[in-house]
Design a protein around this motif. Structure first.
Motif, mmCIF file in Angstrom:
data_model
loop_
_atom_site.group_PDB
_atom_site.id
_atom_site.type_symbol
_atom_site.label_atom_id
_atom_site.label_comp_id
_atom_site.label_asym_id
_atom_site.label_seq_id
_atom_site.Cartn_x
_atom_site.Cartn_y
_atom_site.Cartn_z
ATOM 1 N N LEU A 147 -3.830 16.597 -20.457
ATOM 2 C CA LEU A 147 -5.808 18.510 -21.047
ATOM 3 C C LEU A 147 -5.149 17.653 -22.784
ATOM 4 O O LEU A 147 -4.527 16.902 -23.174
ATOM 5 N N LYS A 148 -6.543 17.880 -23.410
ATOM 6 C CA LYS A 148 -6.672 17.737 -24.692
ATOM 7 C C LYS A 148 -7.371 19.102 -25.567
ATOM 8 O O LYS A 148 -8.557 19.647 -24.718
ATOM 9 N N ASN A 149 -6.928 19.321 -26.477
ATOM 10 C CA ASN A 149 -7.038 19.767 -27.290
ATOM 11 C C ASN A 149 -8.385 20.006 -27.965
ATOM 12 O O ASN A 149 -8.489 18.933 -28.807
ATOM 13 N N LEU A 150 -10.165 19.945 -28.191
ATOM 14 C CA LEU A 150 -10.991 19.985 -28.134
ATOM 15 C C LEU A 150 -11.336 19.980 -29.795
ATOM 16 O O LEU A 150 -11.973 19.165 -30.846
ATOM 17 N N THR A 151 -10.488 21.545 -29.990
ATOM 18 C CA THR A 151 -10.629 22.271 -30.749
ATOM 19 C C THR A 151 -10.751 21.102 -32.556
ATOM 20 O O THR A 151 -10.574 20.944 -33.647
ATOM 21 N N SER A 152 -9.594 20.727 -32.277
ATOM 22 C CA SER A 152 -8.402 19.891 -32.997
ATOM 23 C C SER A 152 -8.072 18.001 -32.908
ATOM 24 O O SER A 152 -7.872 17.678 -33.513
ATOM 25 N N ASN A 153 -9.126 17.843 -31.504
ATOM 26 C CA ASN A 153 -9.306 16.881 -31.394
ATOM 27 C C ASN A 153 -8.067 15.945 -31.260
ATOM 28 O O ASN A 153 -7.623 14.924 -31.752
ATOM 29 N N SER A 154 -7.400 16.188 -30.408
ATOM 30 C CA SER A 154 -5.927 15.921 -30.065
ATOM 31 C C SER A 154 -5.617 14.807 -29.167
ATOM 32 O O SER A 154 -6.910 14.224 -28.563
ATOM 33 N N PRO A 155 -4.455 13.877 -28.991
ATOM 34 C CA PRO A 155 -4.668 12.826 -28.030
ATOM 35 C C PRO A 155 -5.144 13.507 -26.306
ATOM 36 O O PRO A 155 -4.192 14.535 -26.591
ATOM 37 N N ASN A 163 6.992 20.400 -22.662
ATOM 38 C CA ASN A 163 6.819 19.538 -24.080
ATOM 39 C C ASN A 163 5.501 19.329 -24.740
ATOM 40 O O ASN A 163 5.122 19.660 -26.148
ATOM 41 N N GLN A 164 4.882 18.985 -23.944
ATOM 42 C CA GLN A 164 3.523 17.425 -24.560
ATOM 43 C C GLN A 164 2.389 19.330 -24.758
ATOM 44 O O GLN A 164 1.652 19.029 -25.894
ATOM 45 N N VAL A 165 2.072 19.905 -23.685
ATOM 46 C CA VAL A 165 1.721 21.061 -23.577
ATOM 47 C C VAL A 165 1.298 21.647 -24.775
ATOM 48 O O VAL A 165 0.861 21.717 -25.820
ATOM 49 N N ILE A 166 2.791 21.374 -25.709
ATOM 50 C CA ILE A 166 3.322 23.184 -26.585
ATOM 51 C C ILE A 166 2.814 22.070 -27.935
ATOM 52 O O ILE A 166 2.640 22.687 -28.629
ATOM 53 N N GLN A 172 -5.859 31.095 -29.487
ATOM 54 C CA GLN A 172 -7.211 31.419 -29.106
ATOM 55 C C GLN A 172 -9.038 31.261 -29.680
ATOM 56 O O GLN A 172 -8.662 31.182 -30.568
ATOM 57 N N GLY A 173 -9.314 30.828 -28.522
ATOM 58 C CA GLY A 173 -11.137 30.634 -29.131
ATOM 59 C C GLY A 173 -10.871 29.127 -29.113
ATOM 60 O O GLY A 173 -11.652 28.477 -29.260
ATOM 61 N N HIS A 174 -9.896 27.923 -28.949
ATOM 62 C CA HIS A 174 -10.016 26.740 -29.406
ATOM 63 C C HIS A 174 -10.215 26.137 -27.710
ATOM 64 O O HIS A 174 -10.166 26.526 -26.150
ATOM 65 N N LYS A 175 -11.216 24.968 -27.749
ATOM 66 C CA LYS A 175 -11.562 24.620 -26.796
ATOM 67 C C LYS A 175 -10.978 23.931 -26.397
ATOM 68 O O LYS A 175 -9.899 22.734 -27.271
ATOM 69 N N ILE A 176 -10.405 22.941 -24.751
ATOM 70 C CA ILE A 176 -9.980 22.326 -24.058
ATOM 71 C C ILE A 176 -10.446 21.816 -22.993
ATOM 72 O O ILE A 176 -11.481 22.300 -22.534
ATOM 73 N N ALA A 177 -10.136 20.801 -22.855
ATOM 74 C CA ALA A 177 -10.781 19.411 -22.052
ATOM 75 C C ALA A 177 -9.875 19.913 -20.677
ATOM 76 O O ALA A 177 -8.372 19.103 -21.162
ATOM 77 N N ILE A 178 -9.560 19.538 -19.593
ATOM 78 C CA ILE A 178 -8.273 19.319 -18.581
ATOM 79 C C ILE A 178 -9.249 18.130 -17.282
ATOM 80 O O ILE A 178 -10.312 18.602 -17.077
ATOM 81 N N THR A 179 -8.788 17.149 -17.424
ATOM 82 C CA THR A 179 -8.915 15.925 -16.208
ATOM 83 C C THR A 179 -8.229 16.166 -15.393
ATOM 84 O O THR A 179 -7.355 15.921 -16.108
#
Length: 210
Positions: A147-155, A163-166, A172-179
């Motif tokens: 999982l990646k938070n595209l809005t914050s450009n997370s790892p 723990n890692q998801v949190i 709300q409104g954040h764009k995410i990528a699931i691979t």
């Protein structure tokens, strides 16, 4: 801190898969150790006293246990349960390095085969309850799911770890990528997309990005 009550609590939930006991400081540790001694020798080996923080560790342990994790995986998640807090407060460079190392490991694997992009519509974002649902759903599949938070450009992080998801602090409104990569990639992504599109089994308000 009553050893008898701890013993009775352990006995009430005991299975051969094991029981994890979390406790705070002081006499609680001694009482927990005494409670274990009340059990038959063949059961004592299956009782794990865990040094994880009581509140955060309990939440992490419950989520991972409900997702079908092994007792070793549950203990590991409980012991790492301060990850979200320390990452958010940026209190240690060690934890940042650990996160970077995890990101590098994921990048090196180069096993990602399919990816979907979604927008989170839940008013509270991925707080504890929806995050737990996502982790529980992802854990049902054999595929490696990140999982990646595209809005914050997370790892990219392991979507099967509460723990890692949190740590992604998805709002709300954040764009995410699931691979996903593995034998059941399509089913995993489809199920996770449906979960998020239905606002975690509430009304459908979310749509994939193109």
């Amino acid at each position: 801190t009553d050893a008898i009550q701890i013993y009775q609590a352990i006995e009430s939930v005991y299975t051969d898969k094991g029981v994890i006991v979390l406790m705070d400081l002081g006499s609680a540790i001694l009482s927990a150790e005494m409670a274990v001694e009340f059990l038959p020798p063949e059961q004592q080996a299956n009782i794990k006293l865990c040094a994880a923080p009581l509140v955060e560790g309990t939440i992490a342990a419950v989520v991972q246990a409900a997702a079908g994790a092994t007792i070793e995986q549950v203990i590991a998640e409980a012991q790492n349960s301060l990850l979200a807090k320390t990452t958010h407060l940026s209190t240690t460079t060690h934890q940042k390095q650990k996160t970077n190392d995890q990101q590098q490991k994921i990048n090196d694997q180069k096993q990602i085969t399919k990816e979907i992009h979604l927008t989170i519509s839940n008013p509270m974002g991925l707080h504890a309850r929806p995050a737990a649902k996502l982790v529980a759903t992802a854990s049902k599949f054999d595929s490696n799911i990140t999982l990646k938070n595209l809005t914050s450009n997370s790892p990219q992080i392991n979507a099967k770890s509460i723990n890692q998801v949190i740590t992604l602090a998805i709002q709300q409104g954040h764009k995410i990528a699931i691979t996903a990569s593995g034998s059941d990639t399509d089913q995993a992504l489809s199920t996770l997309q449906q979960l998020i599109n239905t606002n975690f089994n509430n009304k459908p308000t979310n749509h994939p990005l193109h």
